[in-house]
Scaffold this motif. Structure first.
Motif, PDB file in Angstrom:
ATOM      1  N   GLN A 168       0.826  -1.209   0.000  1.00  0.00           N
ATOM      2  CA  GLN A 168       0.000   0.000   0.000  1.00  0.00           C
ATOM      3  C   GLN A 168       0.857   1.255   0.000  1.00  0.00           C
ATOM      4  O   GLN A 168       0.517   2.254  -0.634  1.00  0.00           O
ATOM      5  CB  GLN A 168      -0.930  -0.004   1.213  1.00  0.00           C
ATOM      6  CG  GLN A 168      -1.967   1.112   1.200  1.00  0.00           C
ATOM      7  CD  GLN A 168      -2.897   1.037  -0.007  1.00  0.00           C
ATOM      8  OE1 GLN A 168      -3.419  -0.035  -0.324  1.00  0.00           O
ATOM      9  NE2 GLN A 168      -3.087   2.162  -0.698  1.00  0.00           N
ATOM     10  N   ALA A 169       1.991   1.192   0.703  1.00  0.00           N
ATOM     11  CA  ALA A 169       2.886   2.354   0.734  1.00  0.00           C
ATOM     12  C   ALA A 169       3.389   2.686  -0.668  1.00  0.00           C
ATOM     13  O   ALA A 169       3.488   3.866  -1.044  1.00  0.00           O
ATOM     14  CB  ALA A 169       4.069   2.083   1.665  1.00  0.00           C
ATOM     15  N   LEU A 170       3.678   1.668  -1.462  1.00  0.00           N
ATOM     16  CA  LEU A 170       4.126   1.893  -2.837  1.00  0.00           C
ATOM     17  C   LEU A 170       3.014   2.512  -3.689  1.00  0.00           C
ATOM     18  O   LEU A 170       3.250   3.446  -4.459  1.00  0.00           O
ATOM     19  CB  LEU A 170       4.578   0.580  -3.470  1.00  0.00           C
ATOM     20  CG  LEU A 170       6.004   0.107  -3.192  1.00  0.00           C
ATOM     21  CD1 LEU A 170       6.252  -1.217  -3.888  1.00  0.00           C
ATOM     22  CD2 LEU A 170       7.031   1.131  -3.640  1.00  0.00           C
ATOM     23  N   GLN A 171       1.823   1.979  -3.552  1.00  0.00           N
ATOM     24  CA  GLN A 171       0.691   2.525  -4.311  1.00  0.00           C
ATOM     25  C   GLN A 171       0.441   3.984  -3.951  1.00  0.00           C
ATOM     26  O   GLN A 171       0.170   4.816  -4.832  1.00  0.00           O
ATOM     27  CB  GLN A 171      -0.557   1.688  -4.051  1.00  0.00           C
ATOM     28  CG  GLN A 171      -0.546   0.340  -4.752  1.00  0.00           C
ATOM     29  CD  GLN A 171      -1.834  -0.438  -4.510  1.00  0.00           C
ATOM     30  OE1 GLN A 171      -2.161  -0.790  -3.385  1.00  0.00           O
ATOM     31  NE2 GLN A 171      -2.567  -0.690  -5.575  1.00  0.00           N
ATOM     32  N   ASP A 172       0.513   4.289  -2.665  1.00  0.00           N
ATOM     33  CA  ASP A 172       0.299   5.664  -2.211  1.00  0.00           C
ATOM     34  C   ASP A 172       1.368   6.607  -2.767  1.00  0.00           C
ATOM     35  O   ASP A 172       1.085   7.781  -3.045  1.00  0.00           O
ATOM     36  CB  ASP A 172       0.312   5.723  -0.681  1.00  0.00           C
ATOM     37  CG  ASP A 172      -0.882   5.011  -0.061  1.00  0.00           C
ATOM     38  OD1 ASP A 172      -1.865   4.747  -0.783  1.00  0.00           O
ATOM     39  OD2 ASP A 172      -0.816   4.700   1.146  1.00  0.00           O
TER      40      ASP A 172
END
Length: 266
Positions: free
Chosen positions: A73-77
């Motif tokens: 999720q951190a990458l997507q954000d």
């Protein structure tokens, strides 16, 4: 007007491995098309999207092969503001400023020996590609070129259709393709820079070192993960890549092939 007709001599050593890796140079016909002032908006718009796609490709690799569930999720954000601008026209140049670095730690999977190496190289690549995206957008704004989405060329798809369907060979193929895309980008920046206005010329020359390093990072990862000689597979993709570059292409893009005799209007 441009005041540079050849690249500074120090770039000869940088570009020599790139030219040895690629099976053909960019056709003169593509260069003639790309240097036309009327095509500058297409060059810059497509270049900006190519930077985003490079970041997305690197993100997909580490999401699929290298990181734990919480890090996804951190990458997507991290990429979301750039994707929102490119695909939804949400945000501004100012809202993207300073967003190219990731603030959260990305943790490696513990079941794959190459996870951390993949993360280290790809996170740096993503950071640099997003910064380049911002720089292209800044150039466009300074020149009064409005951002419009452009359709992708056949280039990347033409390479990825040849990826094997089983692992780790599929990952190795994707990394080899990444090396070719970065190498071709480096070669085209070098060919095109001398014919562009001074500010774009300076920017494109500044990209050569990072693009050359990205090509080498992809290739090193492919070799390390394969754990065997991959020269035959590199040669296979070299021929496919060269054919995409040499063969006639119906639309002009940053990675398009040789323009058809009567190009379609853009």
């Amino acid at each position: 007007m441009s005041h540079l007709h050849t690249l500074p001599p120090e770039f000869g050593d940088l570009l020599a491995p790139i030219h040895a890796f690629l099976r053909c140079d960019t056709p003169d016909a593509w260069l003639e098309e790309a240097r036309q002032p009327a095509n500058l908006p297409v060059v810059l718009r497509d270049h900006m999207l190519c930077e985003l796609k490079a970041a997305q490709s690197a993100m997909f690799l580490i999401r699929k092969y290298a990181i734990d569930q919480d890090s996804r999720q951190a990458l997507q954000d991290w990429l979301k503001p750039y994707e929102d601008f490119a695909y939804k026209k949400q945000g501004t140049l100012e809202s993207l400023k300073g967003r190219s670095s990731i603030s959260k730690k990305i943790r490696a999977r513990t079941d794959l020996p190459y996870s951390q190496a993949l993360i280290d190289k790809m996170v740096l690549l993503i950071k640099e590609e997003l910064h380049h995206y911002y720089q292209v957008l800044e150039l466009m704004q300074n020149k009064g070129i409005a951002y419009e989405n452009v359709t992708a060329s056949r280039y990347a798809k033409g390479l990825f259709t040849h990826v094997k369907t089983f692992e780790p060979d599929a990952l190795v193929d994707k990394l080899i393709i990444g090396a070719f895309i970065e190498a071709r980008s480096c070669e085209r920046f070098a060919r095109l820079a001398p014919y562009l206005a001074d500010d774009i010329q300076k920017f494109y020359i500044s990209l050569l070192r990072s693009e050359a390093r990205h090509y080498q990072d992809y290739l090193t990862l492919a070799e390390d993960i394969a754990g065997k000689d991959i020269s035959e597979r590199i040669a296979y993709f070299a021929e496919i890549e060269a054919e995409l570059i040499r063969s006639p292409d119906s639309e002009f893009r940053f990675h398009s092939g040789k323009p058809e005799a009567t190009p379609n209007s853009l």
